[in-house]
Every structure is written in structure tokens, then in C-alpha cells.
Design an enzyme around this catalytic site. Structure first.
Site, mmCIF file in Angstrom:
data_model
loop_
_atom_site.group_PDB
_atom_site.id
_atom_site.type_symbol
_atom_site.label_atom_id
_atom_site.label_comp_id
_atom_site.label_asym_id
_atom_site.label_seq_id
_atom_site.Cartn_x
_atom_site.Cartn_y
_atom_site.Cartn_z
ATOM 1 N NE ARG A 1 -2.323 -1.263 3.680
ATOM 2 C CZ ARG A 1 -2.177 -2.408 4.334
ATOM 3 N NH1 ARG A 1 -2.552 -3.543 3.747
ATOM 4 N NH2 ARG A 1 -1.682 -2.433 5.541
ATOM 5 C CG ASP B 1 2.591 5.861 2.858
ATOM 6 O OD1 ASP B 1 1.653 5.127 3.177
ATOM 7 O OD2 ASP B 1 3.684 5.887 3.464
ATOM 8 C CE1 TYR C 1 8.035 0.960 -2.124
ATOM 9 C CE2 TYR C 1 8.959 -1.055 -1.212
ATOM 10 C CZ TYR C 1 7.867 -0.274 -1.542
ATOM 11 O OH TYR C 1 6.592 -0.744 -1.287
ATOM 12 N NE ARG D 1 7.647 9.283 2.993
ATOM 13 C CZ ARG D 1 6.406 9.653 3.302
ATOM 14 N NH1 ARG D 1 5.391 8.793 3.134
ATOM 15 N NH2 ARG D 1 6.175 10.858 3.773
#
Length: 269
Positions: free
Chosen positions: A45, A47, A105, A221
Site C-alpha cells: 500500500r 502512501d 524501492y 522514508r
């Protein structure tokens, strides 16, 4: 289904009341084609503001529409910021999230003094002095199996995010996949295995690429925000080991902006 999207105009992947989301847009488009009420499942999911180069999605349909026809039909309906790149029918036991073995990522930081406006939604503009070599050494310290509680978002309304959300050229994936849940590497609390973690200079950008068994809410992050502190000299390289051992979110740095984060690909057996 392999999906690519620009997350700048969406409030994330997951359906939310009265908000524009990728999952919501996709569910609506599928419903228009099949006449069914379907909730597609993504590999993670992402953001609000996070992008995907190759998000993997599965859903079950009893529609007689040929699998190959979904590609054009969905792209005709979906907004231009969401593109279906590939569709394929898969075995019933395949599931976009539960069957995933690893995700990659990438986080992009623009280092020059003036950020081109056409890049603003896709990078973190950070023109200040950084020890990029120290950031590279710090990144290597998170490789391997660790408890990443210090880098997980603290959100009482998302107590299940420790199962991994995501916050990351896979093989062909599915339209008509079942929803069984084979054991996957994201089922052990906040413990994850990071296979690779590194920074690389790419022209005017500094890019962090991380591949792991799974990722906690805001984990990438939060790692980036902590590595920035190393680059600034606020933290020492070896502090990364201390932060991991602390298992406390307050020990790590602030969360980096969503704009620079991309889900690159998802790996399956």
C-alpha cells in the site's frame, strides 16, 4: 497485472472515503468493464505521493472478458497517471502481496540549488551539504536481518502495518488470481531482511536503492531521513547500529518526503 502510476495526485494506494486513490480508480475501472464489484489487491500500500514503476496487482473475476482485452480496456478508462503495463492469468494460489518474496524501492534526492519544476513531484530537493560517502557506509549497515521497529511509523490506527505495507521487470502477474495466503517473509513482526542497501550518484541526483523481503509503514522514508542526518554530520555512521538496537522510532531521523519514493519492482518465485 503490472501497474505504473504517478502518485502525486493520489491519496495513496488504499481505498479511502471521499479521496482519490489508485486502488479506488482501478476498482472503478474494472467494475465498468466486468460489471462486478472487485477490490484489486496490490503488492503493497504505497502512501500519498509515492510512485510505482511496477506495482503488482491481483483480482478475481468471473467475467467472460478475455484476459488480454483488459490491457487496452483499462488504459482507456484509467486516468493518464495510471497505466496497466501487463496482464496475465495466474494460478488460484497466486496473490500479489502474499506471494511476494522481495521488493525494491528507490528514493531520489535532487542535489542542485534549483530544482526543475518538472522534477518537483518526483524528488526530494535537498541542495545542502552532505557527506555522501558517509551516507553510503551507513546504508550498508542495514543489510541483513534486523528488527526495524526504529524505522517503522508509529500510528495507532495502523496497528497491522507491521505485516508490511509498502511503502518499493517482475515476471508476468495476474488478473484472475485467487486470494489464498501462502507463508511469506512479511509475517514476523517488525523483522525484515534487507538484501541490498546503497546510495549512488546519478548526475544531479543522489539515489538510494533498497531491496528487501518486505517493508514497514514509512520504513524506506525513515531510513532516508536518518541517512540524511549522517550526511549532515548530526549522526555518526555507527549510530545506525545503535538506532536499530534501540527499537524505538524516536531514535531515528524524520520521515523523508513522499515525492522521492518509487516502488521499482516486486520479485516472485
Amino acid at each position: 497485472m503490472i501497474l505504473s502510476y504517478d502518485g502525486a495526485e493520489f491519496s495513496g494506494w488504499q481505498v479511502q472515503p471521499n479521496l482519490s486513490t489508485v486502488q479506488g480508480a482501478l476498482a472503478s475501472a474494472i467494475g465498468r468493464i466486468t460489471g462486478e464489484k472487485v477490490l484489486p489487491q496490490g503488492s503493497g500500500r504505497t502512501d500519498a505521493g509515492v510512485h510505482a514503476l511496477a506495482q503488482v496487482v491481483t483480482f478475481v473475476t468471473e467475467s467472460s472478458v478475455p484476459t488480454e482485452n483488459f490491457l487496452k480496456a483499462l488504459n482507456d478508462i484509467l486516468p493518464a497517471s495510471v497505466r496497466v503495463l501487463q496482464v496475465a492469468e495466474m494460478p488460484p494460489e497466486f496473490h500479489a502481496r502474499h506471494s511476494a518474496l522481495a521488493k525494491t524501492y528507490r528514493y531520489r534526492i535532487y542535489r542542485e540549488s534549483i530544482c526543475p519544476p518538472f522534477l518537483a513531484h518526483y524528488v526530494w530537493h535537498y541542495p545542502y551539504a552532505l557527506d555522501e560517502a558517509a551516507m553510503g557506509r551507513a546504508a550498508s549497515l542495514v543489510s541483513g536481518e534486523h528488527d526495524f521497529t526504529s524505522f517503522a511509523a508509529v500510528d495507532p490506527e495502523k496497528s497491522n502495518t507491521a505485516k508490511s505495507v509498502s511503502q518499493e521487470g517482475p515476471p508476468p502477474t495476474s488478473l484472475r488470481a485467487g486470494s489464498s495466503s501462502p507463508k511469506n517473509p512479511e509475517s514476523r513482526g517488525n523483522v525484515r531482511t534487507i538484501f541490498s542497501s546503497s546510495w549512488e550518484r546519478c548526475g544531479d541526483e543522489l539515489a538510494y536503492t533498497v531491496r528487501g523481503s518486505g517493508f514497514l509503514h514509512h520504513m524506506v522514508r525513515n531510513l532516508v531521513g536518518t541517512f540524511i542526518l549522517v550526511g549532515r554530520g548530526t549522526l555518526e555512521v555507527d549510530d545506525i547500529t545503535r538506532i536499530l538496537a534501540a527499537r524505538n522510532r524516536s531514535a531515528a531521523g524524520a520521515t523523508a518526503p513522499a515525492s522521492g519514493l518509487f516502488l521499482v519492482n516486486v520479485d516472485y518465485a
